[in-house]
Design an enzyme around this catalytic site. Structure first.
Site, PDB file in Angstrom:
ATOM      1  N   ARG A 105     -12.073   6.945  -8.611  1.00  0.00           N
ATOM      2  CA  ARG A 105     -11.366   5.896  -9.245  1.00  0.00           C
ATOM      3  C   ARG A 105     -11.890   5.166 -10.398  1.00  0.00           C
ATOM      4  NH1 ARG A 105      -8.034   2.564  -4.950  1.00  0.00           N
ATOM      5  NH2 ARG A 105      -7.007   4.432  -4.383  1.00  0.00           N
TER       6      ARG A 105
ATOM      7  N   GLY B 269      -1.978   5.525   1.697  1.00  0.00           N
ATOM      8  CA  GLY B 269      -1.962   5.783   2.939  1.00  0.00           C
ATOM      9  C   GLY B 269      -3.365   5.226   3.306  1.00  0.00           C
TER      10      GLY B 269
ATOM     11  N   ALA C 172       0.846  -1.175   0.276  1.00  0.00           N
ATOM     12  CA  ALA C 172      -0.018   0.169  -0.057  1.00  0.00           C
ATOM     13  C   ALA C 172       0.778   1.104   0.179  1.00  0.00           C
ATOM     14  CB  ALA C 172      -1.047  -0.161   1.201  1.00  0.00           C
ATOM     15  N   GLN C 173       0.629   2.187  -1.013  1.00  0.00           N
ATOM     16  CA  GLN C 173       1.353   3.334  -0.940  1.00  0.00           C
ATOM     17  C   GLN C 173       0.741   4.504  -0.244  1.00  0.00           C
ATOM     18  OE1 GLN C 173       2.103   4.024  -5.178  1.00  0.00           O
ATOM     19  NE2 GLN C 173       3.430   2.030  -5.470  1.00  0.00           N
TER      20      GLN C 173
ATOM     21  N   GLU D  55      -6.402  12.716  -1.635  1.00  0.00           N
ATOM     22  CA  GLU D  55      -6.523  11.837  -2.572  1.00  0.00           C
ATOM     23  C   GLU D  55      -7.807  11.760  -3.278  1.00  0.00           C
ATOM     24  OE1 GLU D  55      -3.651   7.943  -1.624  1.00  0.00           O
ATOM     25  OE2 GLU D  55      -5.616   8.073  -0.758  1.00  0.00           O
TER      26      GLU D  55
ATOM     27  N   LEU E 159      -7.618   0.157   4.129  1.00  0.00           N
ATOM     28  CA  LEU E 159      -6.593  -0.043   5.369  1.00  0.00           C
ATOM     29  C   LEU E 159      -7.359   0.310   6.699  1.00  0.00           C
ATOM     30  CD1 LEU E 159      -3.101   1.047   4.060  1.00  0.00           C
ATOM     31  CD2 LEU E 159      -3.743  -1.294   4.717  1.00  0.00           C
TER      32      LEU E 159
ATOM     33  N   HIS F  81      -7.148  -4.066  -9.046  1.00  0.00           N
ATOM     34  CA  HIS F  81      -6.541  -3.447  -7.792  1.00  0.00           C
ATOM     35  C   HIS F  81      -7.362  -3.899  -6.380  1.00  0.00           C
ATOM     36  CE1 HIS F  81      -4.304  -0.558  -5.496  1.00  0.00           C
ATOM     37  NE2 HIS F  81      -5.329   0.008  -4.786  1.00  0.00           N
TER      38      HIS F  81
ATOM     39  N   HIS G 139      -7.433   0.045 -10.691  1.00  0.00           N
ATOM     40  CA  HIS G 139      -6.865   1.351 -10.213  1.00  0.00           C
ATOM     41  C   HIS G 139      -6.570   1.923 -11.633  1.00  0.00           C
ATOM     42  CE1 HIS G 139      -3.881   4.116  -8.625  1.00  0.00           C
ATOM     43  NE2 HIS G 139      -4.478   3.958  -7.398  1.00  0.00           N
TER      44      HIS G 139
ATOM     45  N   ARG H 232     -14.834   1.535  -3.957  1.00  0.00           N
ATOM     46  CA  ARG H 232     -13.892   2.015  -2.838  1.00  0.00           C
ATOM     47  C   ARG H 232     -13.399   3.434  -2.975  1.00  0.00           C
ATOM     48  NH1 ARG H 232      -8.756   1.577  -0.735  1.00  0.00           N
ATOM     49  NH2 ARG H 232      -8.195   0.260  -2.598  1.00  0.00           N
TER      50      ARG H 232
HETATM   51  P1  FAD Z   1      -3.990  -8.479   2.470  1.00  0.00           P
HETATM   52  O1  FAD Z   1      -2.957  -7.513   2.992  1.00  0.00           O
HETATM   53  O2  FAD Z   1      -3.787  -8.863   1.032  1.00  0.00           O
HETATM   54  O3  FAD Z   1      -3.293  -9.765   3.256  1.00  0.00           O
HETATM   55  C1  FAD Z   1      -3.936 -11.226   2.896  1.00  0.00           C
HETATM   56  C2  FAD Z   1      -2.872 -12.233   3.653  1.00  0.00           C
HETATM   57  O4  FAD Z   1      -3.727 -13.618   3.766  1.00  0.00           O
HETATM   58  C3  FAD Z   1      -1.663 -12.214   2.965  1.00  0.00           C
HETATM   59  O5  FAD Z   1      -0.704 -12.535   3.966  1.00  0.00           O
HETATM   60  C4  FAD Z   1      -1.754 -13.677   2.226  1.00  0.00           C
HETATM   61  O6  FAD Z   1      -0.548 -14.380   2.067  1.00  0.00           O
HETATM   62  C5  FAD Z   1      -2.641 -14.354   3.051  1.00  0.00           C
HETATM   63  N1  FAD Z   1      -3.455 -15.552   2.510  1.00  0.00           N
HETATM   64  C6  FAD Z   1      -4.085 -15.608   1.346  1.00  0.00           C
HETATM   65  N2  FAD Z   1      -4.661 -16.839   1.274  1.00  0.00           N
HETATM   66  C7  FAD Z   1      -4.360 -17.428   2.230  1.00  0.00           C
HETATM   67  C8  FAD Z   1      -4.723 -18.840   2.572  1.00  0.00           C
HETATM   68  N3  FAD Z   1      -5.551 -19.781   1.803  1.00  0.00           N
HETATM   69  N4  FAD Z   1      -3.804 -19.527   3.578  1.00  0.00           N
HETATM   70  C9  FAD Z   1      -3.196 -18.653   4.397  1.00  0.00           C
HETATM   71  N5  FAD Z   1      -2.858 -17.320   4.057  1.00  0.00           N
HETATM   72  C10 FAD Z   1      -3.477 -16.682   3.120  1.00  0.00           C
HETATM   73  N6  FAD Z   1      -5.474   0.633   0.622  1.00  0.00           N
HETATM   74  C11 FAD Z   1      -5.306   1.486   1.196  1.00  0.00           C
HETATM   75  O7  FAD Z   1      -6.410   1.850   2.129  1.00  0.00           O
HETATM   76  N7  FAD Z   1      -4.527   2.701   0.927  1.00  0.00           N
HETATM   77  C12 FAD Z   1      -3.404   2.317   0.270  1.00  0.00           C
HETATM   78  O8  FAD Z   1      -2.753   3.112  -0.028  1.00  0.00           O
HETATM   79  C13 FAD Z   1      -3.474   1.113  -0.782  1.00  0.00           C
HETATM   80  N8  FAD Z   1      -2.671   1.162  -1.464  1.00  0.00           N
HETATM   81  C14 FAD Z   1      -2.686  -0.068  -2.304  1.00  0.00           C
HETATM   82  C15 FAD Z   1      -1.413  -0.387  -3.129  1.00  0.00           C
HETATM   83  C16 FAD Z   1      -1.410  -1.605  -3.625  1.00  0.00           C
HETATM   84  C17 FAD Z   1      -0.234  -2.053  -4.764  1.00  0.00           C
HETATM   85  C18 FAD Z   1      -2.271  -2.498  -3.315  1.00  0.00           C
HETATM   86  C19 FAD Z   1      -2.211  -4.140  -3.985  1.00  0.00           C
HETATM   87  C20 FAD Z   1      -3.383  -2.470  -2.650  1.00  0.00           C
HETATM   88  C21 FAD Z   1      -3.553  -1.225  -2.092  1.00  0.00           C
HETATM   89  N9  FAD Z   1      -4.610  -0.947  -1.152  1.00  0.00           N
HETATM   90  C22 FAD Z   1      -4.484   0.484  -0.389  1.00  0.00           C
HETATM   91  C23 FAD Z   1      -5.510  -1.847  -0.784  1.00  0.00           C
HETATM   92  C24 FAD Z   1      -5.147  -2.438   0.653  1.00  0.00           C
HETATM   93  O9  FAD Z   1      -3.701  -2.620   0.535  1.00  0.00           O
HETATM   94  C25 FAD Z   1      -5.773  -3.756   0.755  1.00  0.00           C
HETATM   95  O10 FAD Z   1      -7.288  -3.688   0.313  1.00  0.00           O
HETATM   96  C26 FAD Z   1      -5.606  -4.220   2.271  1.00  0.00           C
HETATM   97  O11 FAD Z   1      -4.312  -4.009   2.481  1.00  0.00           O
HETATM   98  C27 FAD Z   1      -5.876  -5.399   2.437  1.00  0.00           C
HETATM   99  O12 FAD Z   1      -5.713  -6.224   3.714  1.00  0.00           O
HETATM  100  P2  FAD Z   1      -5.800  -7.585   4.246  1.00  0.00           P
HETATM  101  O13 FAD Z   1      -5.469  -7.820   5.456  1.00  0.00           O
HETATM  102  O14 FAD Z   1      -7.486  -7.753   4.181  1.00  0.00           O
HETATM  103  O15 FAD Z   1      -5.364  -8.741   3.034  1.00  0.00           O
HETATM  104  C1  SIN Z   2      -2.957   4.420  -4.094  1.00  0.00           C
HETATM  105  O1  SIN Z   2      -2.033   4.918  -3.439  1.00  0.00           O
HETATM  106  O2  SIN Z   2      -3.276   5.173  -5.158  1.00  0.00           O
HETATM  107  C2  SIN Z   2      -3.828   3.498  -3.579  1.00  0.00           C
HETATM  108  C3  SIN Z   2      -4.662   3.719  -2.445  1.00  0.00           C
HETATM  109  C4  SIN Z   2      -5.719   2.916  -2.248  1.00  0.00           C
HETATM  110  O3  SIN Z   2      -5.733   1.953  -3.091  1.00  0.00           O
HETATM  111  O4  SIN Z   2      -6.662   3.126  -1.450  1.00  0.00           O
END
Ligand code: FAD
Ligand code: SIN
Length: 540
Positions: free
Chosen positions: A286, A53, A50-51, A120, A388, A347, A238, A382
């Site tokens: 978005r 914030g 995540a970049q 943003e 986050l 995304h 995205h 979203r």
């Molecule tokens: P994740 O962080 O995806 O974690 C999932 C975990 O589950 C991982 O550890 C994975 O290995 C594990 N897992 C998956 N399947 C299994 C399984 N079968 N068994 C065991 N483990 C498993 N959102 C924001 O609010 N702000 C941002 O700036 C932002 N920037 C982003 C930038 C990028 C490049 C990306 C891809 C997303 C971004 N998002 C951002 C979205 C946000 O990061 C995610 O929606 C959020 O972090 C999801 O968190 P989570 O803990 O639900 O899942």
């Molecule tokens: C971004 O930094 O553009 C990603 C932010 C988000 O997915 O919420």
């Protein structure tokens, strides 16, 4: 088969899973401790990348208020965000983010030591906290992983994946089957609180910002276990992922915050174009920016447009975006001088396992938080940096809920569970599959037919092809390795997305159908429940 027992088991170690494990570990009613299981090493996740914030409506930022954040979220959500949920999450952000800071997460501050808030797209004021400039996810996951590793009440199991949720005839979750990649063995974990925090489904698509592990496992498992799955048609693309060539599939994100700081989108003729699509231009929601870019790319027969960040003061640009400027530099692009080639990429998954803000799902003992869950916050699209926030607020609420629960020992397993365990204790014979090729075919199919703009014809074509792919993949639940399990889960997720997309006979938010107009009226969630006779129904 080897088995173990824990008071609570968290699947996944992104922001939601790590923070949930920490908060659960503080509860005194979990005598058998907390287990966190994760597919790769601890913290490897979407969260880590995540970049931009995390939204924080904080007392440290008196210019902001819950009402304004709720209004922005509902507007981006195209009528489908749940107002009560949104208000709850927004109101909780002050307490939860300040707790996150106490857990060791450092957000960027100005020289006077005050938190700095950025802007943003589609936010009406500066309310986004960030860490390390544009490395917010790394900041959060590293601090939380460190705290988890130190916590004696939490057991960490890495390189292991959940492959089946164990549910008895009374629809109560009793645990999960785990595939341990290091030993090649299957194991059983029993628990009365199984928490799915497995993230999103970006890897279903040819172009994605998501890392390789984002294969929708938790949602697929919960669907197979009989949980209600909601709003899967809403996949957020995205607008700006780094598009170095049409072959580069897993794409590095160019944060929306770069546009927030003033960068402009230009097409291949060097013309700014966003004013043709929205009066909010680069800061439109978005889905609007994504469709505008897609339209420019198609009109000009190009595989990308450009983001011109050279209009931002170079010192500010490099200080504020060290990760982005560094990655572009590695690829020969000085972002203070040259426009960055960008294109949309899958995304975020707005849909998922239907869950309340404390993670409760339609199955007793099964909880879902973070991107794998669908609480109704994000609606059809979203708002940036709300994800986050949802991860940490729901993890916090889950721990609160569980602290008041009477967790019985989960030993009460029935014939159905014993039969399921038996499936996983048998050895598998049969052909091997070229999974990388099968995954690529699926990703191409989804990108071309279930992508940014959808039609009935394309969706039906994809549906038929997925059925064919399912029939050709002859694995009955148990698979040989992680790759096969992921492919099995991806096929399930593809069917769920297509089924919901076919049923939604309108364009709304991120679900854009060329054959139906965009609407914000009559909001209804799409819900899918696996039953003997599979059905799709809508509820308000
Ligand atoms: P994740 O962080 O995806 O974690 C999932 C975990 O589950 C991982 O550890 C994975 O290995 C594990 N897992 C998956 N399947 C299994 C399984 N079968 N068994 C065991 N483990 C498993 N959102 C924001 O609010 N702000 C941002 O700036 C932002 N920037 C982003 C930038 C990028 C490049 C990306 C891809 C997303 C971004 N998002 C951002 C979205 C946000 O990061 C995610 O929606 C959020 O972090 C999801 O968190 P989570 O803990 O639900 O899942
Ligand atoms: C971004 O930094 O553009 C990603 C932010 C988000 O997915 O919420």
């Amino acid at each position: 088969m080897k088995y173990s027992e824990y008071s609570a088991v968290v699947i996944g170690s992104g922001a939601a899973g790590l923070y949930a494990a920490l908060k659960l570990s503080e509860q005194i009613n979990l005598p058998e401790g907390v287990l966190i299981i994760t597919k790769d090493s601890l913290g490897e996740s979407n969260s880590k990348y995540a970049q931009g914030g995390i939204v924080g409506v904080l007392h440290q930022n008196p210019a902001d208020n819950v009402e304004s954040h709720v209004k922005d979220t509902l507007k981006a959500g195209a009528g489908l965000s749940d107002e009560e949920t949104t208000e709850f999450i927004s109101k909780s952000s002050d307490e939860v983010i300040n707790d996150l800071i106490n857990c060791g997460v450092n957000f960027d501050k100005d020289e006077a030591g005050h938190l700095t808030f950025t802007l943003e797209a589609a936010h009406s004021i500066r309310r986004i906290l960030h860490s390390g400039g544009d490395a917010t996810g790394k900041g959060i996951t590293e601090s939380l992983s460190k705290a988890v590793r130190k916590d004696k009440n939490i057991t960490v199991l890495e390189n292991a994946m959940a492959v089946e949720i164990l549910v008895n005839a009374d629809k109560e979750c009793k645990g999960a089957i785990i595939y341990n990649e290091l030993t090649g063995e299957h194991e059983i974990v029993y628990t009365s609180a199984l928490i799915i925090a497995t993230g999103g489904v970006g890897q279903l698509y040819k172009y994605t910002t998501n890392p390789l592990g984002a294969t929708g496992d938790g949602v697929a498992l919960a669907y197979e276990a009989g949980a209600i799955i909601q709003d899967m048609e809403f996949i957020q693309f995205h607008p700006t992922a780094l598009a170095l060539s049409p072959e580069s599939k897993n794409r590095f994100l160019i944060s929306e915050a770069v546009r927030g700081e003033g960068a402009k989108l230009i097409n291949n003729n060097g013309e700014e174009f966003m004013s043709k699509y929205s009066d909010k231009r680069e800061l439109a929601p978005r889905d609007v920016v994504t469709r505008a870019i897609f339209s420019e790319m198609n009109k000009n027969h190009n595989s990308n447009v450009f983001l011109n960040a050279s209009i931002i003061n170079p010192e500010k640009l490099f200080n504020r975006f060290p990760t982005i400027s560094g990655r572009c530099r590695e690829n020969g692009i000085d972002i203070s001088k040259k426009p960055i080639p960008v294109a949309p990429a899958a995304h975020y998954t707005m849909g998922g396992i239907r869950a309340e803000v404390d993670g409760k799902t339609s199955i007793k003992g099964l909880y879902a938080i973070g991107e794998a869950a669908s609480t109704g916050l994000h609606g059809a699209n979203r708002l940036a940096s709300n994800s986050l926030l949802e991860c940490v607020v729901c993890a916090y609420e889950l721990a609160n809920y569980i602290s008041f629960s009477n967790l019985e020992t989960p030993k009460m397993i029935d014939e159905g569970i014993i039969k399921m365990i038996d499936v996983y204790s048998r050895s598998i014979k049969g052909r091997t599959y070229d999974i990388p090729t099968l995954k690529s075919k699926l990703q191409e199919l989804m990108w071309n037919n279930v992508g940014i703009i959808r039609t009935e014809e394309g969706l039906i074509k994809a549906q038929k092809e997925i059925e064919r792919m399912k029939n050709n993949f002859k694995r009955f639940r148990k698979c040989l390795n992680r790759d096969e399990y992921e492919y099995r889960n991806m096929l399930t997720i593809a069917s769920l997305i297509i089924e919901s997309a076919l049923s939604r006979k309108e364009s709304r938010g991120a679900h854009s159908r060329a054959d139906f107009k965009q609407t914000n009226d009559n909001p209804m969630h799409s819900n899918i429940l696996k039953t003997d006779e599979k059905e799709l129904f809508y509820v308000e």
